[in-house]
Design an enzyme around this catalytic site. Structure first.
Site, PDB file in Angstrom:
ATOM      1  N   LYS A 190      -5.500   5.492  -1.634  1.00 34.57           N
ATOM      2  CA  LYS A 190      -6.204   4.778  -0.956  1.00 34.57           C
ATOM      3  C   LYS A 190      -6.254   5.010   0.666  1.00 34.57           C
ATOM      4  O   LYS A 190      -6.994   5.027   1.360  1.00 34.57           O
ATOM      5  CB  LYS A 190      -6.100   3.297  -0.823  1.00 34.57           C
ATOM      6  CG  LYS A 190      -6.176   2.505  -2.485  1.00 34.57           C
ATOM      7  CD  LYS A 190      -5.354   0.883  -2.302  1.00 34.57           C
ATOM      8  CE  LYS A 190      -4.627   0.426  -2.065  1.00 34.57           C
ATOM      9  NZ  LYS A 190      -3.628   0.963  -2.621  1.00 34.57           N
TER      10      LYS A 190
ATOM     11  N   ARG B 212      -6.646  -8.649  -2.248  1.00 32.56           N
ATOM     12  CA  ARG B 212      -5.597  -8.302  -3.370  1.00 32.56           C
ATOM     13  C   ARG B 212      -5.407  -9.587  -3.950  1.00 32.56           C
ATOM     14  O   ARG B 212      -4.277  -9.486  -5.355  1.00 32.56           O
ATOM     15  CB  ARG B 212      -3.550  -8.381  -3.091  1.00 32.56           C
ATOM     16  CG  ARG B 212      -3.809  -6.299  -3.031  1.00 32.56           C
ATOM     17  CD  ARG B 212      -2.134  -5.986  -2.268  1.00 32.56           C
ATOM     18  NE  ARG B 212      -1.519  -5.052  -2.198  1.00 32.56           N
ATOM     19  CZ  ARG B 212      -1.413  -4.245  -1.367  1.00 32.56           C
ATOM     20  NH1 ARG B 212      -1.764  -4.522  -0.482  1.00 32.56           N
ATOM     21  NH2 ARG B 212      -0.818  -3.068  -1.289  1.00 32.56           N
TER      22      ARG B 212
ATOM     23  N   ARG C 282       7.077   9.977  -1.213  1.00 36.77           N
ATOM     24  CA  ARG C 282       6.654   9.246  -0.063  1.00 36.77           C
ATOM     25  C   ARG C 282       7.736   8.385   0.710  1.00 36.77           C
ATOM     26  O   ARG C 282       7.810   9.104   2.185  1.00 36.77           O
ATOM     27  CB  ARG C 282       5.350   8.253  -0.094  1.00 36.77           C
ATOM     28  CG  ARG C 282       4.554   7.850   0.975  1.00 36.77           C
ATOM     29  CD  ARG C 282       3.250   7.286   0.860  1.00 36.77           C
ATOM     30  NE  ARG C 282       3.859   5.969   0.731  1.00 36.77           N
ATOM     31  CZ  ARG C 282       2.863   4.979   0.730  1.00 36.77           C
ATOM     32  NH1 ARG C 282       1.480   4.971   0.008  1.00 36.77           N
ATOM     33  NH2 ARG C 282       3.349   3.477  -0.271  1.00 36.77           N
TER      34      ARG C 282
ATOM     35  N   ARG D 177       9.999   3.518   4.290  1.00 37.37           N
ATOM     36  CA  ARG D 177       9.663   2.098   3.640  1.00 37.37           C
ATOM     37  C   ARG D 177      10.618   2.000   2.089  1.00 37.37           C
ATOM     38  O   ARG D 177      10.871   2.958   1.389  1.00 37.37           O
ATOM     39  CB  ARG D 177       7.770   2.229   2.986  1.00 37.37           C
ATOM     40  CG  ARG D 177       6.954   2.495   4.015  1.00 37.37           C
ATOM     41  CD  ARG D 177       5.555   2.231   4.100  1.00 37.37           C
ATOM     42  NE  ARG D 177       5.361   1.567   2.290  1.00 37.37           N
ATOM     43  CZ  ARG D 177       4.078   0.906   1.905  1.00 37.37           C
ATOM     44  NH1 ARG D 177       3.252   1.760   2.498  1.00 37.37           N
ATOM     45  NH2 ARG D 177       3.919  -0.129   1.349  1.00 37.37           N
TER      46      ARG D 177
ATOM     47  N   ARG E 257       5.751  -3.795  -7.279  1.00 42.51           N
ATOM     48  CA  ARG E 257       4.293  -4.408  -6.652  1.00 42.51           C
ATOM     49  C   ARG E 257       4.017  -4.027  -7.512  1.00 42.51           C
ATOM     50  O   ARG E 257       2.594  -4.550  -7.917  1.00 42.51           O
ATOM     51  CB  ARG E 257       4.854  -2.912  -5.885  1.00 42.51           C
ATOM     52  CG  ARG E 257       5.593  -3.142  -4.225  1.00 42.51           C
ATOM     53  CD  ARG E 257       5.706  -2.404  -3.627  1.00 42.51           C
ATOM     54  NE  ARG E 257       4.958  -1.347  -3.293  1.00 42.51           N
ATOM     55  CZ  ARG E 257       4.451  -0.337  -2.606  1.00 42.51           C
ATOM     56  NH1 ARG E 257       6.034   0.640  -2.786  1.00 42.51           N
ATOM     57  NH2 ARG E 257       4.215   0.677  -1.926  1.00 42.51           N
TER      58      ARG E 257
HETATM   59  P1  AMP Z   1       0.306  -1.120   1.285  1.00 42.81           P
HETATM   60  O1  AMP Z   1       0.593  -0.454   2.618  1.00 42.81           O
HETATM   61  O2  AMP Z   1      -0.646  -1.599   1.209  1.00 42.81           O
HETATM   62  O3  AMP Z   1       0.843  -1.006  -0.091  1.00 42.81           O
HETATM   63  O4  AMP Z   1       1.352  -2.954   1.065  1.00 42.81           O
HETATM   64  C1  AMP Z   1       2.237  -2.953   2.006  1.00 42.81           C
HETATM   65  C2  AMP Z   1       2.834  -4.219   1.444  1.00 42.81           C
HETATM   66  O5  AMP Z   1       2.765  -4.789   2.033  1.00 42.81           O
HETATM   67  C3  AMP Z   1       2.412  -5.268  -0.073  1.00 42.81           C
HETATM   68  O6  AMP Z   1       3.673  -4.544  -0.782  1.00 42.81           O
HETATM   69  C4  AMP Z   1       2.322  -6.456   0.060  1.00 42.81           C
HETATM   70  O7  AMP Z   1       4.002  -6.843   0.482  1.00 42.81           O
HETATM   71  C5  AMP Z   1       1.910  -6.240   1.731  1.00 42.81           C
HETATM   72  N1  AMP Z   1       0.326  -6.443   1.504  1.00 42.81           N
HETATM   73  C6  AMP Z   1      -0.571  -5.791   2.255  1.00 42.81           C
HETATM   74  N2  AMP Z   1      -2.104  -5.914   2.173  1.00 42.81           N
HETATM   75  C7  AMP Z   1      -1.796  -7.244   1.410  1.00 42.81           C
HETATM   76  C8  AMP Z   1      -2.613  -8.147   1.052  1.00 42.81           C
HETATM   77  N3  AMP Z   1      -3.601  -7.748   1.183  1.00 42.81           N
HETATM   78  N4  AMP Z   1      -1.955  -9.457   0.460  1.00 42.81           N
HETATM   79  C9  AMP Z   1      -0.720  -9.987   0.000  1.00 42.81           C
HETATM   80  N5  AMP Z   1       0.245  -8.831   1.070  1.00 42.81           N
HETATM   81  C10 AMP Z   1      -0.274  -7.184   1.418  1.00 42.81           C
END
Ligand code: AMP
Length: 191
Positions: A14, A89, A128, A134, A146
């Protein structure tokens, strides 16, 4: 105005594809994951709260996430459209987004899912994690958690957007530029 939700499991690409879409279609890219990571590096209260969830691979609670997203949209009134990456989400987030956009006479144009198998995604994320630093990318158990969160809370949004006639799937396996072309073809066909 086009507003695209980029949908897909962690590691589906994404963020990578959002970078191409934002320049091609002149959209403003909002990644809630990036916003949370920014708060964490700036040691804000929201960052401290989010970190405790993110480290485990759990979703951050809806209300703080929704409020943060609204701020990001409102802080960019000149945007010609948005790419929402990693948001919504949950059903609550999707409903909040629709309500909030309609107050501004805006709406989601399309939700585009990047599809890939779990095993491919785990491998991508572990790779990654070697460079991103991370913690949630470095441990297979957290990655699987996740995916669990995605399956339980996010996957049902397929139905939500399909019911609105806005859900599209794109094969997320292949070279990055091949996948970009698939997305471009789809988005160009939306008008
Ligand atoms: P990402 O960078 O999109 O993989 O997000 C990393 C982490 O941020 C996720 O595993 C969640 O803990 C948190 N996170 C990101 N976006 C959301 C969302 N829309 N709702 C809840 N948690 C989020």
């Amino acid at each position: 105005m086009i507003n695209i939700v980029l949908f897909g499991k962690p590691g589906a690409g994404k963020g990578t594809q959002a970078e191409f879409l934002k320049s091609k279609y002149q959209l403003f890219h909002i990644s809630t994951g990036d916003l949370f990571r920014h708060h964490i590096s700036n040691k804000t209260d929201l960052g401290r709260l989010a970190q405790s969830f993110m480290e485990k691979g759990d979703l951050v609670p809806d209300q703080v996430t929704i409020d943060m997203l609204k701020d990001a949209v409102e802080n960019n009134p000149e945007a010609k459209g948005f790419i929402f990456d990693g948001f919504p989400r949950t059903a609550k987030q999707a409903e909040a987004l629709d309500g909030f956009l309609s107050e501004k006479s805006m709406q989601i144009t399309a939700t585009v899912a990047l599809e890939a198998d779990d095993d491919v995604l785990v491998e991508r994320l572990i790779n990654r994690g070697k460079t991103s630093g991370r913690v949630d990318d470095q441990d297979e158990e957290k990655i699987r958690n996740r995916f669990e969160e995605y399956n339980n809370k996010t996957a049902p949004l397929r139905k939500f957007y399909s019911a609105q006639g806005k859900f599209y799937s794109v094969d997320g396996i292949g070279d990055i530029d091949q996948i970009t072309k698939r997305l471009n073809t789809l988005i160009d066909g939306l008008h």
